[in-house]
Design an enzyme around this catalytic site. Sequence first.
Site, PDB file in Angstrom:
ATOM      1  N   GLU A  81    -107.908 -51.250  12.653  1.00  0.00           N
ATOM      2  CA  GLU A  81    -107.562 -51.005  11.874  1.00  0.00           C
ATOM      3  C   GLU A  81    -106.966 -49.901  12.341  1.00  0.00           C
ATOM      4  O   GLU A  81    -107.454 -48.698  11.729  1.00  0.00           O
ATOM      5  CB  GLU A  81    -108.327 -50.904  10.339  1.00  0.00           C
ATOM      6  CG  GLU A  81    -107.961 -52.595  10.046  1.00  0.00           C
ATOM      7  CD  GLU A  81    -109.092 -53.103   8.540  1.00  0.00           C
ATOM      8  OE1 GLU A  81    -108.255 -52.074   7.596  1.00  0.00           O
ATOM      9  OE2 GLU A  81    -109.155 -53.468   8.231  1.00  0.00           O
ATOM     10  N   ARG A 117    -105.990 -60.977  14.239  1.00  0.00           N
ATOM     11  CA  ARG A 117    -107.842 -60.457  13.469  1.00  0.00           C
ATOM     12  C   ARG A 117    -107.073 -60.970  11.501  1.00  0.00           C
ATOM     13  O   ARG A 117    -106.333 -60.548  11.012  1.00  0.00           O
ATOM     14  CB  ARG A 117    -108.332 -59.521  13.130  1.00  0.00           C
ATOM     15  CG  ARG A 117    -109.219 -58.569  12.075  1.00  0.00           C
ATOM     16  CD  ARG A 117    -110.115 -57.296  12.399  1.00  0.00           C
ATOM     17  NE  ARG A 117    -110.871 -57.189  11.225  1.00  0.00           N
ATOM     18  CZ  ARG A 117    -110.708 -56.116  10.528  1.00  0.00           C
ATOM     19  NH1 ARG A 117    -110.261 -55.572   9.979  1.00  0.00           N
ATOM     20  NH2 ARG A 117    -111.744 -56.780  10.004  1.00  0.00           N
ATOM     21  N   GLU A 175    -115.966 -52.472   6.417  1.00  0.00           N
ATOM     22  CA  GLU A 175    -116.154 -51.426   5.889  1.00  0.00           C
ATOM     23  C   GLU A 175    -117.234 -50.936   4.982  1.00  0.00           C
ATOM     24  O   GLU A 175    -116.649 -51.622   3.698  1.00  0.00           O
ATOM     25  CB  GLU A 175    -114.801 -51.017   5.565  1.00  0.00           C
ATOM     26  CG  GLU A 175    -113.849 -50.536   6.041  1.00  0.00           C
ATOM     27  CD  GLU A 175    -112.724 -50.306   5.631  1.00  0.00           C
ATOM     28  OE1 GLU A 175    -112.566 -50.570   4.099  1.00  0.00           O
ATOM     29  OE2 GLU A 175    -111.455 -49.564   6.413  1.00  0.00           O
ATOM     30  N   TYR A 183    -107.789 -43.974  10.153  1.00  0.00           N
ATOM     31  CA  TYR A 183    -106.637 -43.993   8.778  1.00  0.00           C
ATOM     32  C   TYR A 183    -106.576 -42.485   9.330  1.00  0.00           C
ATOM     33  O   TYR A 183    -105.322 -42.148   8.799  1.00  0.00           O
ATOM     34  CB  TYR A 183    -106.949 -44.487   7.483  1.00  0.00           C
ATOM     35  CG  TYR A 183    -106.519 -45.922   7.342  1.00  0.00           C
ATOM     36  CD1 TYR A 183    -105.808 -46.414   7.216  1.00  0.00           C
ATOM     37  CD2 TYR A 183    -107.696 -46.827   7.417  1.00  0.00           C
ATOM     38  CE1 TYR A 183    -105.555 -47.947   6.987  1.00  0.00           C
ATOM     39  CE2 TYR A 183    -107.384 -48.544   7.779  1.00  0.00           C
ATOM     40  CZ  TYR A 183    -105.972 -49.002   7.474  1.00  0.00           C
ATOM     41  OH  TYR A 183    -105.682 -50.477   7.278  1.00  0.00           O
ATOM     42  N   HIS A 223    -114.475 -59.722   3.962  1.00  0.00           N
ATOM     43  CA  HIS A 223    -113.530 -59.054   3.875  1.00  0.00           C
ATOM     44  C   HIS A 223    -113.547 -58.439   2.287  1.00  0.00           C
ATOM     45  O   HIS A 223    -112.779 -58.799   1.145  1.00  0.00           O
ATOM     46  CB  HIS A 223    -112.192 -58.653   4.440  1.00  0.00           C
ATOM     47  CG  HIS A 223    -111.487 -57.889   4.848  1.00  0.00           C
ATOM     48  ND1 HIS A 223    -111.250 -57.671   5.905  1.00  0.00           N
ATOM     49  CD2 HIS A 223    -111.217 -56.778   3.556  1.00  0.00           C
ATOM     50  CE1 HIS A 223    -110.821 -56.518   5.681  1.00  0.00           C
ATOM     51  NE2 HIS A 223    -110.162 -55.910   4.266  1.00  0.00           N
ATOM     52  N   ASN A 270    -111.439 -48.933  11.688  1.00  0.00           N
ATOM     53  CA  ASN A 270    -110.978 -48.309  11.115  1.00  0.00           C
ATOM     54  C   ASN A 270    -110.240 -46.965  11.085  1.00  0.00           C
ATOM     55  O   ASN A 270    -111.392 -45.759  10.424  1.00  0.00           O
ATOM     56  CB  ASN A 270    -111.266 -49.536   9.809  1.00  0.00           C
ATOM     57  CG  ASN A 270    -111.566 -50.749   9.891  1.00  0.00           C
ATOM     58  OD1 ASN A 270    -111.169 -51.630  11.240  1.00  0.00           O
ATOM     59  ND2 ASN A 270    -111.789 -51.187   9.356  1.00  0.00           N
TER      60      ASN A 270
END
Length: 484
Positions: free
Chosen positions: A384, A84, A174, A318, A129, A316
């Site tokens: 991600e 990606r 995002e 985290y 992005h 994504n």
Amino acid sequence: MTSDLELYSYTFPNGFAWGTSTAAYQIEGGWVADGKGPNVWDTFTHQGGDRVFKNQTGDVACGSYTLWEEDLKCIKQLGLTHYRFSLSWSRLLPDGTTGFINQKGIDYYNKVIDDLLTKGITPMVTLYHFDMPQALEDQDGWRSEKIVGIFNEYAEFCFNTFGNRVKLWITINEPFVVAKFGYENGLHAPGIKEPGTGAYQTAHNMIKAHAKTWHTYHLLFKEKQHGSVSIALNADWSEPLDPTSVIDEKATERRLAFSLDWFAKPIFIDGDYPPLMKLCVAAKSKEQGYPSSRLPEFTKEEMQMIKGTADFFCLNYYTTRKIRHQEYAQAGPSFKADEEVEEIKDPSWPICGIEWLAVVPWGIRKLLKYVKDIYNDPIIYITENGFAQSDPASLEDTLRWEYFRQILLEILKGIYLDKVNVKGYFVWSLLDCFEWTEGYNKRFGLFHVDFNSSSLLRTAYTSASEYAKVVASNRLPAPENKLE
Ligand code: GBH
């Protein structure tokens, strides 16, 4: 639980997509090479002002614009099935519009895509992005409704140019971060501080731009190109600080409404914002004497246009936060926004490399289950996930790999115990790179990059070799000690 997993010998489903992710501004460098136009991050970093660690910039970054073949070696070494990356809008269209097309930019991405396909690696391409062409930001960027048509035109140009070979598209990475950091707290480019309005206004236009682009693809390209289009949404998992407190539970619902659901609800369900979000913003706006809610409204036609405009779900993930209610009035100068919540890191959670990144592997399983339940069991790609090291970083990052292993184990539980439809996993990131406000001081790569050497040498961390084993076998090695 453990025995169920043992039954499956830790094997991922057939055809599971194994990837890594990168983004143009964070790796390419070549900020004025071959006719590229400036974007908001070029401007933001060149302005200095200590908003980025040591006023570092992405002018050179990992040099991927000229060193693509070095990146390809890393990708091959990992044995990835997918890669990606994002297109630099102003490298392709220097002023953001199709009025002038930069052939050198097309050539660069053609080479990347063709090299990947030659090696049997599937490209997943992000159109945006964080790097708005400066010429468009000068006309208010995401704050202007005009951007909806302009973004769609850029996307159509990309589908026309690369869509014969690219089948997995992500419109915007995002939107939450773009809205909050770009236009509310101003920590990211373009550094706009419009608390209470900037984020809502830009999110509104991003959702419309995404939806319009999805329709363009489905109307003009889908039949011939057979690809699919989505948007990548970041989400922290959130839990009530006190699980027995109704107030904390409500606050947690608001936290989710104001983050993941803000975008996912309109796009995946019904074209409109979460009711809780609408209620909170309307109430606060009224208190503050606004004539109407600061949260813009979609028209009926727009709702029709927006709903159902994603072919798969990109997450994504985290970290995780504990949530408790916080009064608006007590929020102080940092402006904790309309949701009136306080986010808390449990002190027992380890931090990996960067202050905000509390390691909570089980959070990904809960988030996956939430997405399955609320969003009608979509196909999910984890686009991600990663852990950082502080600079200087050790090549033997065994603890970091242990965190990756725990995450992958939670994903397996999600797949086999909760029946979540996870189709792929992408590590952030292939390379150590420009980590936005942290500059080169935080390293998320599976490959170390020597930013002091002119060759920008890439070297595998232990995590890279361990990840390569997982990719090659499509399974997670069973831990030596028994499971928790
Ligand atoms: C991703 O965002 C980005 O897509 C990627 O470009 C980036 O390199 C990667 O994460 C690693 O950071 O500074 O305390 O206010 C992840 C979501 C949202 C996480 C903003 C960090 C800032 C916390 N990010 N958040 S703080």
